[in-house]
Design a protein around this motif. Structure first.
Motif, short mmCIF file in Angstrom:
data_model
loop_
_atom_site.label_atom_id
_atom_site.label_comp_id
_atom_site.label_asym_id
_atom_site.label_seq_id
_atom_site.Cartn_x
_atom_site.Cartn_y
_atom_site.Cartn_z
N TRP A 194 0.84 -1.21 0.00
CA TRP A 194 0.00 0.00 0.00
C TRP A 194 0.87 1.25 0.00
CZ3 TRP A 194 -5.18 -0.56 -0.62
CH2 TRP A 194 -5.72 -1.83 -0.36
N ILE A 195 0.47 2.22 -0.81
CA ILE A 195 1.21 3.49 -0.85
C ILE A 195 0.74 4.35 0.32
CG2 ILE A 195 1.74 5.52 -2.23
CD1 ILE A 195 0.84 3.87 -4.71
N LEU A 196 -0.56 4.30 0.55
CA LEU A 196 -1.15 5.25 1.51
C LEU A 196 -1.77 4.54 2.71
CD1 LEU A 196 -2.81 7.25 -1.38
CD2 LEU A 196 -0.91 8.09 -0.01
N GLY A 197 -1.43 3.31 2.92
CA GLY A 197 -1.94 2.60 4.09
C GLY A 197 -3.07 1.67 3.73
N LEU A 203 -9.77 7.30 4.16
CA LEU A 203 -9.19 8.63 4.05
C LEU A 203 -8.70 8.88 2.62
CD1 LEU A 203 -8.60 10.99 6.01
CD2 LEU A 203 -6.25 10.18 6.08
N THR A 204 -8.03 7.88 2.02
CA THR A 204 -7.52 8.04 0.65
C THR A 204 -8.67 8.32 -0.31
OG1 THR A 204 -5.81 6.41 1.14
CG2 THR A 204 -6.15 6.96 -1.16
N ILE A 205 -9.76 7.54 -0.18
CA ILE A 205 -10.88 7.73 -1.11
C ILE A 205 -11.53 9.10 -0.88
CG2 ILE A 205 -13.06 6.80 -1.96
CD1 ILE A 205 -12.13 4.06 -0.92
N ALA A 206 -11.73 9.43 0.40
CA ALA A 206 -12.42 10.69 0.72
C ALA A 206 -11.59 11.90 0.32
CB ALA A 206 -12.75 10.74 2.21
C1 HEC Z 1 -8.14 8.78 -12.60
C2 HEC Z 1 -7.72 7.48 -12.14
C3 HEC Z 1 -8.27 7.00 -10.81
C4 HEC Z 1 -9.57 6.84 -10.45
C5 HEC Z 1 -10.83 7.16 -11.26
C6 HEC Z 1 -9.55 6.29 -9.12
N1 HEC Z 1 -8.28 6.16 -8.68
FE1 HEC Z 1 -7.70 5.37 -6.90
N2 HEC Z 1 -5.78 5.79 -7.35
C7 HEC Z 1 -5.33 6.32 -8.54
C8 HEC Z 1 -3.89 6.59 -8.42
C9 HEC Z 1 -3.02 7.19 -9.49
C10 HEC Z 1 -3.53 6.22 -7.11
C11 HEC Z 1 -2.16 6.35 -6.46
C12 HEC Z 1 -2.20 7.61 -5.62
C13 HEC Z 1 -0.85 8.05 -5.08
O1 HEC Z 1 0.15 7.48 -5.54
O2 HEC Z 1 -0.86 8.91 -4.21
C14 HEC Z 1 -4.73 5.70 -6.48
C15 HEC Z 1 -4.77 5.18 -5.19
C16 HEC Z 1 -5.87 4.61 -4.61
C17 HEC Z 1 -5.87 3.97 -3.35
C18 HEC Z 1 -4.68 3.82 -2.42
C19 HEC Z 1 -3.84 2.67 -2.84
C20 HEC Z 1 -2.58 2.52 -2.01
O3 HEC Z 1 -1.72 1.75 -2.46
O4 HEC Z 1 -2.49 3.14 -0.96
C21 HEC Z 1 -7.14 3.53 -3.11
C22 HEC Z 1 -7.62 2.78 -1.91
C23 HEC Z 1 -7.92 3.93 -4.25
N3 HEC Z 1 -7.14 4.58 -5.15
C24 HEC Z 1 -9.26 3.68 -4.38
C25 HEC Z 1 -10.05 4.25 -5.38
C26 HEC Z 1 -11.48 4.23 -5.40
C27 HEC Z 1 -12.37 3.56 -4.36
C28 HEC Z 1 -11.88 4.89 -6.51
C29 HEC Z 1 -13.29 5.16 -6.98
C30 HEC Z 1 -14.15 5.88 -6.08
C31 HEC Z 1 -10.69 5.33 -7.20
N4 HEC Z 1 -9.59 4.93 -6.49
C32 HEC Z 1 -10.70 5.98 -8.41
C33 HEC Z 1 -6.07 6.57 -9.67
C34 HEC Z 1 -7.47 6.59 -9.69
#
Ligand code: HEC
Length: 289
Positions: free
Chosen positions: A226-229, A237-240
């Motif tokens: 996990w990058i963010l926990g 928290l990451t989603i919000a």
């Molecule tokens: C536009 C592309 C995109 C969409 C749409 C998206 N994400 Fe992400 N997501 C990412 C990227 C890029 C990261 C890595 C963020 C970082 O490196 O800080 C990420 C990271 C995350 C993480 C953290 C993973 C980690 O390893 O910590 C979670 C959980 C997550 N996304 C859930 C969701 C959820 C649930 C949704 C839909 C509501 C969503 N994402 C929609 C691109 C997206």
């Protein structure tokens, strides 16, 4: 005298119309005046009243021209008589506009003479004078309250209200059972919550994370890296609030409800350990769950 009367009448009618609008229209008090329809309506009434006053004036003038000098004298007498009877009305008018300047009084000229411009020594109209006194009193009270005894100013009011609102939010969080945020979120395991989480994930998240969470633009959500926990609170928290700036993971708390974010987080945790079709290489740190 007639002009004063018509001014008063006009003021009264306009105030009345405004009060009626305020009473009839169901909007917060005081905002009605800024409603364009109300403004238009008031303006229309204003025009109506003015034309009414003008017509009365013209009719009076015509009537004046039709009377003979004797009749006029008799009318004047009757008017004077009536004025005596209307003592209170007269007193009020006097109070309002001051004693009428008689031709003799008009001779009370000040001594100075500037390029032919002379000044008349008339008493000020009482309404003006008392208003002036009132502003003096207001000034003293204002000075005392705000500058000497530290009455609360707008900034302090704002801060007070913000503090109050914060308190209200806290009590709301404590009392509302359905309220979830990153501090009290729990993992949901019931099938219907996970089902809702899955369909939300497919709608909003799959473009970047794949339907099975294997990852594409976004990281793989099925592994233990996990990058963010990787606990429920971190994921919520990451989603919000979104990922790191510029990475592409936006904050979803504006478009998704807290409950939906909770369902999504729970669904993501349920993906842990599954084998996606095209898994993306692990990113972040290994977290043993
Ligand atoms: C536009 C592309 C995109 C969409 C749409 C998206 N994400 Fe992400 N997501 C990412 C990227 C890029 C990261 C890595 C963020 C970082 O490196 O800080 C990420 C990271 C995350 C993480 C953290 C993973 C980690 O390893 O910590 C979670 C959980 C997550 N996304 C859930 C969701 C959820 C649930 C949704 C839909 C509501 C969503 N994402 C929609 C691109 C997206």
């Amino acid at each position: 005298m007639r002009t004063i009367e018509s001014y008063l009448r006009m003021l009264l009618i306009m105030t009345l119309c405004y009060l009626i609008a305020e009473w009839v229209i169901d909007e917060p008090k005081g905002t009605v005046l800024f409603n364009p329809y109300v403004l238009g309506f008031l303006f229309f009434i204003f025009l109506l009243v003015i034309s009414f006053e003008v017509i009365i004036g013209v009719l009076e003038r015509i009537a004046d021209q039709l009377t003979t000098p004797e009749q006029r004298v008799a009318l004047e007498e009757a008017k004077k008589q009536k004025a005596l009877e209307n003592k209170w009305k007269k007193r009020f008018a006097e109070w309002l506009i001051g004693k009428q300047t008689t031709p003799e009084a008009q001779l009370i000229l000040e001594d100075h003479n500037y390029d032919g411009i002379r000044e008349l020594d008339n008493p000020l109209p009482p309404w003006w004078l008392y208003l002036f006194y009132l502003t003096l009193i207001f000034g003293v009270v204002y000075l005392g309250y705000y500058h000497l005894f530290g009455g609360s100013d707008q900034k302090q009011n704002f801060e007070q209200e913000m503090a109050m609102a914060k308190e209200q939010i806290e009590t709301y969080k404590k009392t509302a059972a359905s309220f979830v945020d990153e501090t009290n979120v729990t993992v949901l395991t019931d099938a219907s919550s996970l089902e809702s989480g899955k369909s939300l994930f497919e709608i909003h998240c799959a473009i970047c994370h794949q339907n099975d969470g294997g990852g594409a633009i976004g990281p793989n959500l099925t592994d233990n890296y996990w990058i963010l926990g990787g606990d429920i609170k971190s994921i919520f928290l990451t989603i919000a609030k979104g990922g790191r700036p510029g990475k592409g993971m936006i904050a979803w708390n504006n478009s998704l409800k807290p409950q939906e974010i909770q369902q999504l987080s729970s669904f993501i945790l349920s993906l842990n350990g599954t084998t996606p079709q095209n898994p993306k290489a692990p990113e972040g740190t290994l977290i043993n769950q």
